[in-house]
Motif scaffolding. Structure first.
Motif, PDB file in Angstrom:
ATOM      1  N   MET A   1      59.384  38.244  58.489  1.00  0.00           N
ATOM      2  CA  MET A   1      59.219  37.935  56.992  1.00  0.00           C
ATOM      3  C   MET A   1      57.678  37.964  56.813  1.00  0.00           C
ATOM      4  SD  MET A   1      60.500  35.124  54.858  1.00  0.00           S
ATOM      5  CE  MET A   1      60.721  35.198  53.384  1.00  0.00           C
ATOM      6  N   LYS A   2      57.043  38.794  56.011  1.00  0.00           N
ATOM      7  CA  LYS A   2      55.728  38.722  55.815  1.00  0.00           C
ATOM      8  C   LYS A   2      55.453  37.928  54.647  1.00  0.00           C
ATOM      9  CE  LYS A   2      54.225  43.249  57.358  1.00  0.00           C
ATOM     10  NZ  LYS A   2      53.577  44.466  56.951  1.00  0.00           N
ATOM     11  N   MET A   3      54.491  37.009  54.705  1.00  0.00           N
ATOM     12  CA  MET A   3      53.857  36.100  53.753  1.00  0.00           C
ATOM     13  C   MET A   3      52.983  36.631  52.924  1.00  0.00           C
ATOM     14  SD  MET A   3      55.393  33.423  53.784  1.00  0.00           S
ATOM     15  CE  MET A   3      55.423  31.528  54.238  1.00  0.00           C
ATOM     16  N   ALA A   4      52.224  37.536  53.330  1.00  0.00           N
ATOM     17  CA  ALA A   4      50.933  37.956  52.431  1.00  0.00           C
ATOM     18  C   ALA A   4      51.641  38.783  51.203  1.00  0.00           C
ATOM     19  CB  ALA A   4      50.115  38.930  53.383  1.00  0.00           C
ATOM     20  N   GLY A   5      52.619  39.457  51.481  1.00  0.00           N
ATOM     21  CA  GLY A   5      53.176  40.067  50.366  1.00  0.00           C
ATOM     22  C   GLY A   5      53.940  39.268  49.228  1.00  0.00           C
ATOM     23  N   MET A   6      54.199  38.257  49.529  1.00  0.00           N
ATOM     24  CA  MET A   6      54.956  37.378  48.299  1.00  0.00           C
ATOM     25  C   MET A   6      54.010  37.001  47.213  1.00  0.00           C
ATOM     26  SD  MET A   6      57.303  35.160  50.728  1.00  0.00           S
ATOM     27  CE  MET A   6      57.647  33.922  49.641  1.00  0.00           C
ATOM     28  N   PHE A   7      52.772  36.787  47.598  1.00  0.00           N
ATOM     29  CA  PHE A   7      51.804  36.336  46.677  1.00  0.00           C
ATOM     30  C   PHE A   7      51.087  37.316  45.704  1.00  0.00           C
ATOM     31  CE2 PHE A   7      52.221  32.641  49.593  1.00  0.00           C
ATOM     32  CZ  PHE A   7      52.846  31.807  48.680  1.00  0.00           C
ATOM     33  N   ARG A   8      51.236  38.443  46.066  1.00  0.00           N
ATOM     34  CA  ARG A   8      50.564  39.623  45.400  1.00  0.00           C
ATOM     35  C   ARG A   8      51.333  39.841  43.898  1.00  0.00           C
ATOM     36  NH1 ARG A   8      49.376  44.109  49.630  1.00  0.00           N
ATOM     37  NH2 ARG A   8      47.892  42.758  49.865  1.00  0.00           N
ATOM     38  N   ALA A   9      50.506  40.265  42.868  1.00  0.00           N
ATOM     39  CA  ALA A   9      50.721  40.410  41.686  1.00  0.00           C
ATOM     40  C   ALA A   9      51.644  41.638  41.704  1.00  0.00           C
ATOM     41  CB  ALA A   9      49.667  40.431  40.662  1.00  0.00           C
ATOM     42  N   ALA A  10      52.592  41.698  40.620  1.00  0.00           N
ATOM     43  CA  ALA A  10      53.254  42.977  40.387  1.00  0.00           C
ATOM     44  C   ALA A  10      52.670  44.032  39.565  1.00  0.00           C
ATOM     45  CB  ALA A  10      54.510  42.563  39.981  1.00  0.00           C
ATOM     46  N   GLY A  11      52.750  45.094  39.934  1.00  0.00           N
ATOM     47  CA  GLY A  11      52.433  46.224  39.080  1.00  0.00           C
ATOM     48  C   GLY A  11      50.660  46.472  39.184  1.00  0.00           C
ATOM     49  N   GLY A  12      50.183  45.959  40.183  1.00  0.00           N
ATOM     50  CA  GLY A  12      48.530  46.158  40.359  1.00  0.00           C
ATOM     51  C   GLY A  12      47.591  45.179  39.905  1.00  0.00           C
ATOM     52  N   SER A  13      48.013  44.341  38.956  1.00  0.00           N
ATOM     53  CA  SER A  13      47.091  43.653  37.771  1.00  0.00           C
ATOM     54  C   SER A  13      46.734  42.261  38.694  1.00  0.00           C
ATOM     55  CB  SER A  13      47.923  43.293  36.544  1.00  0.00           C
ATOM     56  OG  SER A  13      49.210  42.419  36.834  1.00  0.00           O
ATOM     57  N   ARG A  14      45.637  42.655  39.424  1.00  0.00           N
ATOM     58  CA  ARG A  14      44.944  41.707  40.122  1.00  0.00           C
ATOM     59  C   ARG A  14      43.893  41.099  39.560  1.00  0.00           C
ATOM     60  NH1 ARG A  14      44.709  42.421  46.357  1.00  0.00           N
ATOM     61  NH2 ARG A  14      44.066  44.744  45.863  1.00  0.00           N
ATOM     62  N   GLY A  15      43.492  39.618  39.497  1.00  0.00           N
ATOM     63  CA  GLY A  15      42.264  39.380  38.864  1.00  0.00           C
ATOM     64  C   GLY A  15      42.102  39.226  37.459  1.00  0.00           C
ATOM     65  N   THR A  16      43.237  39.082  36.353  1.00  0.00           N
ATOM     66  CA  THR A  16      43.130  39.308  35.195  1.00  0.00           C
ATOM     67  C   THR A  16      43.110  37.711  34.669  1.00  0.00           C
ATOM     68  OG1 THR A  16      45.526  39.512  35.026  1.00  0.00           O
ATOM     69  CG2 THR A  16      43.943  41.534  34.726  1.00  0.00           C
ATOM     70  N   VAL A  17      43.564  36.896  35.552  1.00  0.00           N
ATOM     71  CA  VAL A  17      43.975  35.510  34.929  1.00  0.00           C
ATOM     72  C   VAL A  17      42.547  34.879  34.618  1.00  0.00           C
ATOM     73  CG1 VAL A  17      44.572  33.145  35.775  1.00  0.00           C
ATOM     74  CG2 VAL A  17      46.070  35.114  36.134  1.00  0.00           C
ATOM     75  N   LEU A  18      41.588  35.124  35.621  1.00  0.00           N
ATOM     76  CA  LEU A  18      40.210  34.309  35.432  1.00  0.00           C
ATOM     77  C   LEU A  18      39.549  34.905  34.058  1.00  0.00           C
ATOM     78  CD1 LEU A  18      38.204  32.391  36.418  1.00  0.00           C
ATOM     79  CD2 LEU A  18      37.121  34.409  38.097  1.00  0.00           C
ATOM     80  N   PRO A  19      39.418  36.280  33.941  1.00  0.00           N
ATOM     81  CA  PRO A  19      38.667  36.596  32.791  1.00  0.00           C
ATOM     82  C   PRO A  19      39.504  36.101  31.201  1.00  0.00           C
ATOM     83  CG  PRO A  19      38.898  38.444  34.146  1.00  0.00           C
ATOM     84  CD  PRO A  19      39.678  37.331  34.835  1.00  0.00           C
TER      85      PRO A  19
END
Length: 186
Positions: A1-19
């Motif tokens: 089981m890979k842990m790195a893939g579990m915390f990745r955002a769905a649909g490729g929308s990474r980094g929008t929470v901070l803005p």
């Protein structure tokens, strides 16, 4: 089981929470600043109203003090005649022999103007209230105008007029109306 893939955002929308968080924080700061500015403005308005009410009460007290003395009214002068305080430099005063107010304290730096003016009608009738057939009591009408200007001392300013009927025979002057120029037109 890979842990790195579990915390990745769905649909490729990474980094929008901070803005988005920064935008909402900025909006909240703007609303807070507006609320503080409004509260400060209301505080100043309440202070200005308090100063105005104090000046208005002083002006009323001065007008009543001037009106209480029958000697302040020249009954034989024509309509339009005016009398001012003794130390006034007003150009359109016929006489300058009104006494300074004794019972009302004028704060330091406040300018005071008092004028008693003979008004129309030439004569009115002051009959005693409640008397079924009273004899006529002729009286003359005057206006006692009081202006307090406290702008130089950062205090309130007020301007008011007291209408006074003064009997030609013996009797005390009677207040018949109050008005504030600028608020109460004739």
């Amino acid at each position: 089981m890979k842990m790195a893939g579990m915390f990745r955002a769905a649909g490729g929308s990474r980094g929008t929470v901070l803005p988005l968080t920064l935008v909402f924080t900025l909006l909240l700061a703007m609303v807070s600043a507006t609320a503080i500015e409004t509260a400060s403005l209301q505080f100043h308005m309440a202070g200005n109203d308090l100063l105005y009410q104090q000046a208005l009460q002083n002006a009323r007290a001065i007008a009543l003090e001037i009106a209480a003395d029958r000697d302040n009214f020249r009954l034989l002068e024509p309509v339009g005649h005016s009398n001012c305080l003794s130390d006034t430099m007003l150009a359109d005063c016929d006489y300058e022999d009104l006494p300074d107010p004794v019972h009302t304290t004028i704060p330091q730096g406040v300018a005071l103007e008092v004028r008693v003016t003979r008004e129309y009608p030439v004569e009115i009738d002051l009959r005693a209230d409640g008397d079924p057939d009273p004899p006529p009591r002729p009286a003359r009408v005057f206006e006692v105008a009081v202006a307090l200007d406290g702008a130089g001392a950062k205090l309130g300013s007020a301007n008011l007029v007291l209408g006074v009927a003064v009997p030609l025979t013996a009797g005390d002057p009677r207040a018949v109306f109050w008005r504030e120029p600028g608020y109460d037109p004739l």
